[in-house]
Design a protein around this motif. Sequence first.
Motif, PDB file in Angstrom:
ATOM      1  N   SER A  22      50.977  50.293  42.687  1.00 61.37           N
ATOM      2  CA  SER A  22      49.772  49.466  42.713  1.00 61.37           C
ATOM      3  C   SER A  22      49.842  48.387  43.787  1.00 61.37           C
ATOM      4  O   SER A  22      50.924  47.945  44.177  1.00 61.37           O
ATOM      5  CB  SER A  22      49.533  48.828  41.346  1.00 61.37           C
ATOM      6  N   THR A  24      47.135  45.009  45.027  1.00 60.40           N
ATOM      7  CA  THR A  24      45.862  44.296  45.056  1.00 60.40           C
ATOM      8  C   THR A  24      45.901  43.302  46.196  1.00 60.40           C
ATOM      9  O   THR A  24      46.970  42.884  46.647  1.00 60.40           O
ATOM     10  CB  THR A  24      45.583  43.569  43.728  1.00 60.40           C
ATOM     11  N   SER A  74      41.541  46.705  45.118  1.00 56.39           N
ATOM     12  CA  SER A  74      42.731  47.423  44.668  1.00 56.39           C
ATOM     13  C   SER A  74      42.979  48.601  45.599  1.00 56.39           C
ATOM     14  O   SER A  74      42.035  49.278  46.038  1.00 56.39           O
ATOM     15  CB  SER A  74      42.512  47.914  43.233  1.00 56.39           C
ATOM     16  N   SER A  76      45.854  51.459  45.495  1.00 55.35           N
ATOM     17  CA  SER A  76      47.069  52.058  44.947  1.00 55.35           C
ATOM     18  C   SER A  76      47.434  53.327  45.702  1.00 55.35           C
ATOM     19  O   SER A  76      46.577  54.016  46.256  1.00 55.35           O
ATOM     20  CB  SER A  76      46.903  52.346  43.457  1.00 55.35           C
TER      21      SER A  76
END
Lengths: 118, 114
Positions: A22, A24, A74, A76
């Motif tokens: 992940s 952000t 985001s 990922s």
Amino acid sequence: AQTVTQSQPEMSVQEAETVTLSCTYDTSENNYYLFWYKQPPSRQMILVIRQEAYKQQNATENRFSVNFQKAAKSFSLKISDSQLGDTAMYFCAFMKRLGASGTYKYIFGTGTRLKVLA
Amino acid sequence: EPEVTQTPSHQVTQMGQEVILRCVPISNHLYFYWYRQILGQKVEFLVSFYNNEISEKSEIFDDQFSVERPDGSNFTLKIRSTKLEDSAMYFCASSDRTGTDTQYFGPGTRLTVL
């Protein structure tokens, strides 16, 4: 100011399985570029994948793909069919414009150390 | 496939000494960069270079640092009087036609200051 956050310091995955890392970020810009770089034990920085923010389609590169959610900020990285050679540190990066010069710099996250287990 | 190369791969120096880290960017690239990664930390931008001059530099890039493109191929980073805290991995990168092009990194030079 732009920031990049990688909340998973370490992850592990079994060989042949799928793993998602992940990332952000925070920015007020509308057009920008995002990257994932891989840093194996040799410490060389190797480009994995690039995403332009104006493109709605998620970038893919063989076993590597991203899930880019612009509204959520985001970005990922999904690695499918993980291989032992994927063991590395993975950095998410945001490309930031540097004022009037027209040049850009990367802002990197703190990285996720991925270990692929045999 | 063209690559960015860096020499040396590892440099050990005494505090206060001058070091020069060398890079050969990809031949048709126009933008050049230096980044630094202190062990266990993230990669940080130092300086960008275009058209034979510094475009931007970070607050890390103080008067101890300088960059130069002495000929058509090499791009160097000089640290005039090294400090212990300069110990890090130094990465050179280059990009193509515009600043938004992907930056391609060299293998890095590990600098150890004793």
